[in-house]
Design an enzyme around this catalytic site. Structure first.
Site, mmCIF file in Angstrom:
data_model
loop_
_atom_site.group_PDB
_atom_site.id
_atom_site.type_symbol
_atom_site.label_atom_id
_atom_site.label_comp_id
_atom_site.label_asym_id
_atom_site.label_seq_id
_atom_site.Cartn_x
_atom_site.Cartn_y
_atom_site.Cartn_z
ATOM 1 N N ASP A 251 0.857 -1.188 0.000
ATOM 2 C CA ASP A 251 0.000 0.000 0.000
ATOM 3 C C ASP A 251 0.895 1.240 0.000
ATOM 4 O OD1 ASP A 251 -3.061 0.802 0.663
ATOM 5 O OD2 ASP A 251 -1.673 2.217 1.609
ATOM 6 N N ASN A 259 -1.752 12.941 -4.477
ATOM 7 C CA ASN A 259 -2.834 13.459 -5.320
ATOM 8 C C ASN A 259 -3.145 14.922 -5.005
ATOM 9 O OD1 ASN A 259 -3.405 11.190 -6.918
ATOM 10 N ND2 ASN A 259 -4.663 10.263 -5.323
ATOM 11 N N HIS A 264 -4.380 14.422 -9.572
ATOM 12 C CA HIS A 264 -4.701 13.005 -9.763
ATOM 13 C C HIS A 264 -3.994 12.408 -10.977
ATOM 14 C CE1 HIS A 264 -7.730 12.411 -6.609
ATOM 15 N NE2 HIS A 264 -8.068 13.684 -6.820
ATOM 16 N N ASP A 268 -1.915 9.029 -10.879
ATOM 17 C CA ASP A 268 -2.086 7.897 -11.793
ATOM 18 C C ASP A 268 -0.747 7.462 -12.376
ATOM 19 O OD1 ASP A 268 -4.782 7.907 -11.346
ATOM 20 O OD2 ASP A 268 -5.312 8.924 -13.224
ATOM 21 N N GLU A 294 -4.676 2.504 -3.999
ATOM 22 C CA GLU A 294 -3.230 2.338 -3.993
ATOM 23 C C GLU A 294 -2.802 1.014 -3.377
ATOM 24 O OE1 GLU A 294 -4.329 4.928 -0.366
ATOM 25 O OE2 GLU A 294 -5.029 4.547 -2.405
#
Length: 389
Positions: A251, A259, A264, A268, A294
């Site tokens: 994680d 972000n 964002h 990505d 994530e």
């Protein structure tokens, strides 16, 4: 034996039916099916030419039919290249088709020779259809793919054998107008009916299975990272042994901050970079999935928990020291990892994932950017720190 009558129209009807069916299948997104469909429709036009415009000179019939047959062969070879994802040599094949048609036109308009027209027409057709075979044969892994190539090879062999047996025994005085009632025309219709049907059926099976596979692949892949999603993970681990594997869960630390600070789109890009790191540093048989957000889950068949810890730590370091500035991210991105190993009493891999999750939470609580493992079966709450930042 004459080829007149209902049988003469049966072959084009078969080819028109298959052509329309291929075009219908092409709506699933198969370019190969579209080429097969166009090819079969062109071939049907070639067979229908002598009866479509009976008042035209035999030379025009021959020129039109040969153009349609060469066009069909070009489409068939295009379909084979597209199906197996190989370079199509478009200009080379188109140049050969035009050159072959030039030779055929010479045989028709200058020599007025039926034998020469049939010989050069079949040679051109056979060469175009056989051209892809050496390039795509090594990629034919499934039996149905090998069967498709075998059917294409039989179609090529039919052209060659038919010429050796029949063109060689046609009287030299036979003119173009005698083709419709010749033994050659009848033999061509018989063999083309059988082989054309077999080739079409195997091609339909191939493009249908490929389309279904593409849809299943899309349904089981995360569209961003191209890793497996939960559904794909479940199917991929179905064949893994009950205890001969290890699992780790990863994680990304403080991903929301990435972000919020960079947007964002950059988040990505970070996820995609993490997925690439998994591909680079894990064994080829690893089952890597993005479970959402994530969070990533990895199954490592044939790997012990201790070795899974070392692999996870390699991924952790590769992520931390990735060239993030090249992506426009001005901070290091780290992740926490939890290792889980199966137990004989487990009913499914999800119990192993649950233990890996517990180790992951411990890594988060312990300061993040760590690999931790639930390593002792007798004391499942005892967590061992494998590595720390």
């Amino acid at each position: 034996m004459s080829s007149d009558g209902g049988f003469a129209f049966l072959l084009p009807f078969i080819f028109i039916t298959f052509g329309c069916l291929f075009l219908l299948i092409s709506h699933w997104g198969s370019q190969a099916a579209r080429r097969w469909g166009i090819g079969y429709l062109l071939a049907s036009g070639g067979f229908l030419t002598p009866w479509t415009f009976p008042s035209l000179p035999a030379e025009l019939h021959a020129l039109a039919a040969d153009a349609l047959f060469l066009g069909a062969a070009y489409c068939y070879s295009d379909a084979l290249f597209l199906h197996f994802g190989k370079i199509r040599f478009t200009r080379l094949r188109a140049g050969f088709a035009l050159a072959a048609y030039g030779v055929i036109a010479y045989a028709i308009l200058v020599r007025h020779s039926l034998s020469d027209e049939l010989l050069f027409g079949d040679i051109g057709f056979a060469c175009l259809v056989s051209f892809p075979l050496p390039f795509i044969w090594p990629k034919a892994g499934q039996r149905i793919e090998k069967l498709l190539l075998a059917m294409a090879s039989l179609a090529v062999a039919d052209c060659v054998i038919r010429n050796v047996i029949l063109v060689g025994i046609l009287p030299a005085s036979d003119g173009l107008e005698s083709f419709a009632t010749s033994i050659y025309a009848y033999a061509m219709q018989v063999t083309s009916s059988v082989l054309g049907t077999l080739l079409a059926l195997t091609a339909i099976a191939n493009v249908t299975l490929q389309a279904m596979s593409a849809y299943r692949e899309a349904a089981e892949r995360d569209p961003l990272t191209k890793l497996l999603n939960r559904s794909g993970f479940e199917r991929a681990v179905a064949g893994v042994g009950k205890t001969d594997f290890a699992v780790f869960v990863a994680d990304i630390d403080h991903f929301k901050a990435v972000n919020d600070r960079h947007g964002h789109s950059k988040g990505d890009e970070a996820l995609v970079a993490f997925a690439d790191i998994f591909r680079r540093f894990l064994p080829a048989n690893s089952v890597v999935s993005r479970f959402g957000g994530e969070e990533f889950v990895v199954c490592l068949p044939g790997v012990r928990a201790a070795d899974a810890g070392y692999l996870a730590n390699t991924v952790r370091l590769a992520l931390e020291y990735h060239e993030w500035p090249s992506l426009g991210i001005d901070r290091r991105i780290t992740a926490s990892f939890g290792i889980g190993k199966p137990e004989p009493a487990d009913h499914s891999i999800h119990e192993t994932i649950a233990r890996a999750d517990k180790a992951l939470y411990a890594a988060k609580d312990g300061g993040r950017n760590k690999v931790m493992a639930d390593s002792l079966p007798a004391a499942p709450t005892l967590l061992q720190v494998i590595s720390a930042a």
